[in-house]
Motif scaffolding. Structure first.
Motif, PDB file in Angstrom:
ATOM      1  N   ARG A  29      39.380  30.292   9.639  1.00 31.80           N
ATOM      2  CA  ARG A  29      38.514  29.932  10.763  1.00 31.80           C
ATOM      3  C   ARG A  29      39.322  29.790  12.046  1.00 31.80           C
ATOM      4  O   ARG A  29      38.878  30.210  13.118  1.00 31.80           O
ATOM      5  CB  ARG A  29      37.758  28.633  10.455  1.00 31.80           C
ATOM      6  N   ALA A  30      40.514  29.204  11.947  1.00 31.22           N
ATOM      7  CA  ALA A  30      41.361  29.057  13.133  1.00 31.22           C
ATOM      8  C   ALA A  30      41.713  30.417  13.706  1.00 31.22           C
ATOM      9  O   ALA A  30      41.706  30.603  14.931  1.00 31.22           O
ATOM     10  CB  ALA A  30      42.624  28.268  12.796  1.00 31.22           C
ATOM     11  N   THR A  31      41.997  31.381  12.854  1.00 33.05           N
ATOM     12  CA  THR A  31      42.340  32.723  13.324  1.00 33.05           C
ATOM     13  C   THR A  31      41.138  33.384  13.988  1.00 33.05           C
ATOM     14  O   THR A  31      41.259  33.958  15.074  1.00 33.05           O
ATOM     15  CB  THR A  31      42.859  33.585  12.153  1.00 33.05           C
ATOM     16  N   ILE A  32      39.983  33.309  13.351  1.00 33.89           N
ATOM     17  CA  ILE A  32      38.763  33.902  13.916  1.00 33.89           C
ATOM     18  C   ILE A  32      38.439  33.253  15.259  1.00 33.89           C
ATOM     19  O   ILE A  32      38.160  33.934  16.254  1.00 33.89           O
ATOM     20  CB  ILE A  32      37.581  33.744  12.937  1.00 33.89           C
ATOM     21  N   GLN A  33      38.475  31.943  15.288  1.00 30.01           N
ATOM     22  CA  GLN A  33      38.093  31.212  16.492  1.00 30.01           C
ATOM     23  C   GLN A  33      39.119  31.410  17.610  1.00 30.01           C
ATOM     24  O   GLN A  33      38.739  31.531  18.781  1.00 30.01           O
ATOM     25  CB  GLN A  33      37.880  29.734  16.150  1.00 30.01           C
ATOM     26  N   LEU A  34      40.400  31.458  17.264  1.00 27.11           N
ATOM     27  CA  LEU A  34      41.429  31.754  18.260  1.00 27.11           C
ATOM     28  C   LEU A  34      41.186  33.143  18.844  1.00 27.11           C
ATOM     29  O   LEU A  34      41.208  33.330  20.067  1.00 27.11           O
ATOM     30  CB  LEU A  34      42.825  31.671  17.629  1.00 27.11           C
ATOM     31  N   ALA A  35      40.943  34.111  17.991  1.00 26.16           N
ATOM     32  CA  ALA A  35      40.704  35.479  18.457  1.00 26.16           C
ATOM     33  C   ALA A  35      39.475  35.546  19.356  1.00 26.16           C
ATOM     34  O   ALA A  35      39.484  36.236  20.382  1.00 26.16           O
ATOM     35  CB  ALA A  35      40.550  36.422  17.265  1.00 26.16           C
ATOM     36  N   SER A  36      38.428  34.836  19.006  1.00 28.68           N
ATOM     37  CA  SER A  36      37.222  34.813  19.820  1.00 28.68           C
ATOM     38  C   SER A  36      37.501  34.176  21.180  1.00 28.68           C
ATOM     39  O   SER A  36      37.078  34.681  22.219  1.00 28.68           O
ATOM     40  CB  SER A  36      36.118  34.052  19.092  1.00 28.68           C
ATOM     41  N   SER A  37      38.233  33.072  21.168  1.00 30.38           N
ATOM     42  CA  SER A  37      38.569  32.402  22.432  1.00 30.38           C
ATOM     43  C   SER A  37      39.434  33.292  23.310  1.00 30.38           C
ATOM     44  O   SER A  37      39.221  33.382  24.527  1.00 30.38           O
ATOM     45  CB  SER A  37      39.289  31.080  22.158  1.00 30.38           C
ATOM     46  N   LEU A  38      40.410  33.947  22.708  1.00 28.98           N
ATOM     47  CA  LEU A  38      41.272  34.858  23.475  1.00 28.98           C
ATOM     48  C   LEU A  38      40.448  35.968  24.113  1.00 28.98           C
ATOM     49  O   LEU A  38      40.643  36.314  25.284  1.00 28.98           O
ATOM     50  CB  LEU A  38      42.367  35.437  22.577  1.00 28.98           C
ATOM     51  N   ARG A  39      39.527  36.513  23.341  1.00 26.12           N
ATOM     52  CA  ARG A  39      38.647  37.555  23.867  1.00 26.12           C
ATOM     53  C   ARG A  39      37.849  37.018  25.052  1.00 26.12           C
ATOM     54  O   ARG A  39      37.766  37.654  26.094  1.00 26.12           O
ATOM     55  CB  ARG A  39      37.700  38.025  22.766  1.00 26.12           C
ATOM     56  N   ASN A  40      37.282  35.829  24.893  1.00 24.27           N
ATOM     57  CA  ASN A  40      36.488  35.235  25.970  1.00 24.27           C
ATOM     58  C   ASN A  40      37.327  34.944  27.214  1.00 24.27           C
ATOM     59  O   ASN A  40      36.796  34.902  28.326  1.00 24.27           O
ATOM     60  CB  ASN A  40      35.803  33.950  25.491  1.00 24.27           C
TER      61      ASN A  40
END
Length: 159
Positions: A75-86
């Motif tokens: 989840r941390a990886t998915i959420q980090l990736a999503s935040s980076l994208r945003n």
């Protein structure tokens, strides 16, 4: 038990104003030992879920560096990736998520693919994004699984 209390807080997120929710999560995280990977993850998630991806990113990185495990790691990886994208870093998002797809499969595979598809779209790689989403969707369809999986492959096949 701490895990039950943190899960209950997340179930009730919509009952709180953003600042009050972050304070609740921060208080729960403060119960864990200093430097806790789980505490960093929960704090990151609270910032992210209340519209502050810029404050979440360093906490996700800290959680991952501290060895957050189990489902929280993914989840941390998915959420980090999503935040980076945003925050305008879709290339880093793609790199994280492509690496994540090579890890053990679990119930979050489709979430990895969904966020990856968004990041690919930001990079102008829409055909890959649609292919990825069709491939993720196909197994869930009551019919046409094989056809959709084939169409997904054809979208990115070299001509």
């Amino acid at each position: 038990m701490w895990e039950e209390r943190i899960a209950e807080a997340w179930r009730r997120i919509d009952e709180y104003e953003p600042e009050a929710f972050r304070q609740l999560i921060d208080a729960l995280a403060a119960e864990l030992p200093e430097g806790s990977a789980e505490a960093a993850f929960e704090r990151a998630s609270a910032f992210d879920s209340t519209g502050h991806p810029d404050q979440a990113v360093p906490l996700y990185r800290r959680a991952l560096a501290a060895g957050v495990g189990g489902e929280r790691r993914r989840r941390a990886t998915i959420q980090l990736a999503s935040s980076l994208r945003n925050l305008g870093s879709p290339q880093e998002s793609v790199a994280l998520l492509e690496a994540e797809l090579t890890r053990d499969s679990d119930g979050l595979d489709d979430a990895v693919r969904a966020v990856l598809a968004l990041a690919l779209t930001d990079l102008g790689r829409e055909r890959e994004a649609v292919s990825l989403l069709l491939g993720a969707l196909a197994p869930h369809l009551p019919r046409y699984q094989r056809s959709m999986a084939n169409y997904a492959r054809l979208l990115v096949a070299k001509e």
